[in-house]
Write an enzyme that holds these catalytic residues in place. Structure first.
Site, PDB file in Angstrom:
ATOM      1  N   LYS A  61     -43.698  50.903 -63.321  1.00 30.77           N
ATOM      2  CA  LYS A  61     -42.341  50.414 -63.299  1.00 30.77           C
ATOM      3  C   LYS A  61     -41.710  50.475 -64.400  1.00 30.77           C
ATOM      4  O   LYS A  61     -42.370  49.978 -65.532  1.00 30.77           O
ATOM      5  CB  LYS A  61     -42.452  48.859 -62.630  1.00 30.77           C
ATOM      6  CG  LYS A  61     -41.453  48.324 -62.054  1.00 30.77           C
ATOM      7  CD  LYS A  61     -41.610  46.783 -61.578  1.00 30.77           C
ATOM      8  CE  LYS A  61     -42.053  45.944 -62.849  1.00 30.77           C
ATOM      9  NZ  LYS A  61     -42.010  44.437 -62.540  1.00 30.77           N
ATOM     10  N   LYS A 110     -39.584  45.556 -69.022  1.00 30.65           N
ATOM     11  CA  LYS A 110     -38.965  45.233 -70.565  1.00 30.65           C
ATOM     12  C   LYS A 110     -39.816  45.143 -71.774  1.00 30.65           C
ATOM     13  O   LYS A 110     -39.609  45.097 -72.831  1.00 30.65           O
ATOM     14  CB  LYS A 110     -38.441  43.469 -70.248  1.00 30.65           C
ATOM     15  CG  LYS A 110     -37.247  43.476 -69.387  1.00 30.65           C
ATOM     16  CD  LYS A 110     -37.073  41.989 -69.363  1.00 30.65           C
ATOM     17  CE  LYS A 110     -36.122  41.776 -67.880  1.00 30.65           C
ATOM     18  NZ  LYS A 110     -36.283  40.153 -67.481  1.00 30.65           N
ATOM     19  N   LYS A 137     -50.701  40.663 -64.242  1.00 26.79           N
ATOM     20  CA  LYS A 137     -50.408  39.868 -65.483  1.00 26.79           C
ATOM     21  C   LYS A 137     -51.721  39.478 -66.016  1.00 26.79           C
ATOM     22  O   LYS A 137     -52.140  39.272 -67.372  1.00 26.79           O
ATOM     23  CB  LYS A 137     -49.371  39.006 -65.511  1.00 26.79           C
ATOM     24  CG  LYS A 137     -47.990  39.977 -65.473  1.00 26.79           C
ATOM     25  CD  LYS A 137     -46.869  39.128 -65.817  1.00 26.79           C
ATOM     26  CE  LYS A 137     -45.528  40.050 -65.939  1.00 26.79           C
ATOM     27  NZ  LYS A 137     -44.322  39.196 -65.712  1.00 26.79           N
TER      28      LYS A 137
HETATM   29  P1  TYM Z   1     -36.810  39.945 -63.996  1.00 23.99           P
HETATM   30  O1  TYM Z   1     -36.445  39.200 -65.198  1.00 23.99           O
HETATM   31  O2  TYM Z   1     -38.456  40.583 -64.411  1.00 23.99           O
HETATM   32  O3  TYM Z   1     -36.043  41.174 -63.386  1.00 23.99           O
HETATM   33  C1  TYM Z   1     -34.727  40.743 -63.215  1.00 23.99           C
HETATM   34  C2  TYM Z   1     -34.307  41.642 -61.761  1.00 23.99           C
HETATM   35  O4  TYM Z   1     -34.518  43.103 -62.255  1.00 23.99           O
HETATM   36  C3  TYM Z   1     -35.403  43.447 -61.210  1.00 23.99           C
HETATM   37  N1  TYM Z   1     -36.211  44.705 -61.657  1.00 23.99           N
HETATM   38  C4  TYM Z   1     -36.113  45.858 -61.284  1.00 23.99           C
HETATM   39  N2  TYM Z   1     -35.544  46.495 -60.251  1.00 23.99           N
HETATM   40  C5  TYM Z   1     -35.884  47.758 -60.096  1.00 23.99           C
HETATM   41  N3  TYM Z   1     -36.530  48.566 -60.833  1.00 23.99           N
HETATM   42  C6  TYM Z   1     -37.241  48.119 -61.887  1.00 23.99           C
HETATM   43  N4  TYM Z   1     -37.993  48.577 -62.720  1.00 23.99           N
HETATM   44  C7  TYM Z   1     -37.075  46.516 -62.136  1.00 23.99           C
HETATM   45  N5  TYM Z   1     -37.502  45.681 -62.915  1.00 23.99           N
HETATM   46  C8  TYM Z   1     -36.997  44.465 -62.514  1.00 23.99           C
HETATM   47  C9  TYM Z   1     -36.171  42.409 -60.608  1.00 23.99           C
HETATM   48  O5  TYM Z   1     -36.687  42.537 -59.244  1.00 23.99           O
HETATM   49  C10 TYM Z   1     -35.432  41.163 -60.540  1.00 23.99           C
HETATM   50  O6  TYM Z   1     -34.496  41.298 -59.369  1.00 23.99           O
HETATM   51  N6  TYM Z   1     -39.281  36.485 -61.320  1.00 23.99           N
HETATM   52  C11 TYM Z   1     -38.011  37.211 -61.298  1.00 23.99           C
HETATM   53  C12 TYM Z   1     -36.789  36.077 -61.868  1.00 23.99           C
HETATM   54  C13 TYM Z   1     -36.544  35.059 -60.880  1.00 23.99           C
HETATM   55  C14 TYM Z   1     -35.721  35.116 -59.807  1.00 23.99           C
HETATM   56  C15 TYM Z   1     -35.805  33.775 -59.471  1.00 23.99           C
HETATM   57  C16 TYM Z   1     -34.985  36.149 -59.339  1.00 23.99           C
HETATM   58  C17 TYM Z   1     -36.901  33.847 -61.169  1.00 23.99           C
HETATM   59  N7  TYM Z   1     -36.445  32.979 -60.269  1.00 23.99           N
HETATM   60  C18 TYM Z   1     -35.244  33.554 -58.485  1.00 23.99           C
HETATM   61  C19 TYM Z   1     -34.507  35.758 -58.025  1.00 23.99           C
HETATM   62  C20 TYM Z   1     -34.342  34.363 -57.512  1.00 23.99           C
HETATM   63  C21 TYM Z   1     -37.985  38.175 -62.551  1.00 23.99           C
HETATM   64  O7  TYM Z   1     -38.959  38.197 -63.359  1.00 23.99           O
HETATM   65  O8  TYM Z   1     -36.873  39.072 -62.842  1.00 23.99           O
END
Ligand code: TYM
Length: 334
Positions: free
Chosen positions: A197, A200, A115
């Site tokens: 990947k 969003k 990023k």
């Molecule tokens: P975020 O909001 O980007 O994504 C939410 C969840 O979706 C999973 N994910 C995917 N899984 C499979 N294939 C993909 N292409 C894909 N894109 C996203 C992510 O792994 C995630 O589980 N940092 C985290 C949010 C967060 C969090 C936490 C998660 C903040 N604090 C504490 C667990 C525990 C994030 O940006 O997720």
């Protein structure tokens, strides 16, 4: 009923376009784990402001994720659903973790490297983001954290920090959590570029299927998905990433292994695979979309989040106090 002893925690950023990668990697697990543990699911809005966000849009996106949590089948009577910034303990614990971490380990986080693109004008919040994530998890004495593969490194950092701090102050300071990753769906790739990947924020709508996409858009994105020219339906992520991604999505939605799918489609063309996959995805997302439409405008949503914040705060305050005592902070012990 057996008593649920493990605590499950996870979160999703309210940044719009929640897609099937988020669903298959994480959200689907959120639902299933309700059987196994006491679940706490957060809408991590503090994470969403690491990059500039329009406030009105952010407010809507928070409610969108809350409605999606309910629409996929999370039961707010059992699970705790809340918004991160409603619980001050996240920011407080994050600071304590900041003081126990090294710039070197944060510099190695691949998400930060991607990023920030190596520049030195990257927002500081992007750099310390994994510490806020670690705080989210440790704040609830979480045992299990269901996430997609892209969060693995952040979970490892969380574990390292917990062990490091426990070594200093005692094993009763933090529970050392474990990540939970699914076999199929942990890493869903972009439909138009299987080297990237599914995300969003990708510019092209054809790169992803959002959970609320209409049926014609879902079909269009799948029919246009990048494959290859050899025409064989075979799972081989390295040499056939496009077809393998489609098989993997198919498997995650249908429960049929990729090996069985290969057999089902032996001798058939990519067109047949795509057509059936589109149908499977449409059928799986239809009830979610219907539920979402019912819930999104209802008064229930605000009540769920208010109740969730109270429950979350009830746990978080105790953990923050426990950790502050270990560090020798504050006046409560005077
Ligand atoms: P975020 O909001 O980007 O994504 C939410 C969840 O979706 C999973 N994910 C995917 N899984 C499979 N294939 C993909 N292409 C894909 N894109 C996203 C992510 O792994 C995630 O589980 N940092 C985290 C949010 C967060 C969090 C936490 C998660 C903040 N604090 C504490 C667990 C525990 C994030 O940006 O997720």
């Amino acid at each position: 009923m057996t008593e649920k002893t493990i605590r499950v925690f996870s979160g999703v950023q309210p940044t719009g376009n929640i897609h099937i990668g988020n669903y298959l990697g994480a959200l689907k697990q959120f639902v299933a784990l309700q059987e196994e543990g006491k679940c706490i699911y957060c809408i991590v809005d503090l994470h969403a402001v690491t990059l500039p966000k329009d406030p009105a849009e952010l407010r809507e996106n928070i409610l969108d994720v809350a409605a999606l949590y309910l629409a996929i089948g999370i039961d707010p009577k059992d699970a705790t659903i809340f918004v991160q910034s409603d619980v001050p303990g996240h920011a407080e614990l994050s600071w304590l973790l900041t003081c126990c971490s090294y710039t070197g380990e944060l510099s190695r986080m691949t998400q930060f490297k991607d990023k920030s693109r190596g520049g030195d004008s990257a927002p500081t919040g992007l750099f310390t983001y994994p510490l806020l994530m670690a705080a989210d998890i440790l704040l609830y004495d979480s045992d299990v954290v269901p996430v997609g593969q892209d969060q693995k490194q952040h979970i490892e950092l969380t574990r390292d920090l917990a062990v490091r701090i426990n070594n200093r102050f005692g094993d009763d300071t933090f529970v050392v959590p474990e990540g939970r990753f699914l076999k199929e769906g942990a890493r869903v790739m972009a439909l138009d570029d299987p080297a990237a990947k599914m995300s969003k924020s990708a510019e092209s709508e054809m790169s992803r299927i959002s959970l609320l996409d209409d049926e014609s858009k879902i079909k269009k994105a799948i029919m246009r998905a990048t494959t290859d020219s050899d025409g064989e339906i075979r799972y081989d992520a390295e040499n056939k990433p496009g077809v393998s991604n489609l098989l993997s999505i198919y498997s995650a939605f249908s429960g049929r292994s990729t090996a069985l799918l290969e057999k089902d489609y032996a001798g058939q063309g990519y067109g047949a695979l795509k057509k059936d996959l589109a149908e499977v995805v449409v059928l799986a997302l239809r009830p979610i979309r219907r539920q979402y439409d019912d819930i999104r405008g209802s008064q229930e949503l605000a009540l769920v989040l208010k109740d969730g914040a109270e429950r979350a705060n009830g746990i978080a305050e105790g953990v923050v106090q426990r950790v502050k005592d270990k560090f020798g902070l504050g006046t409560k012990r005077l």
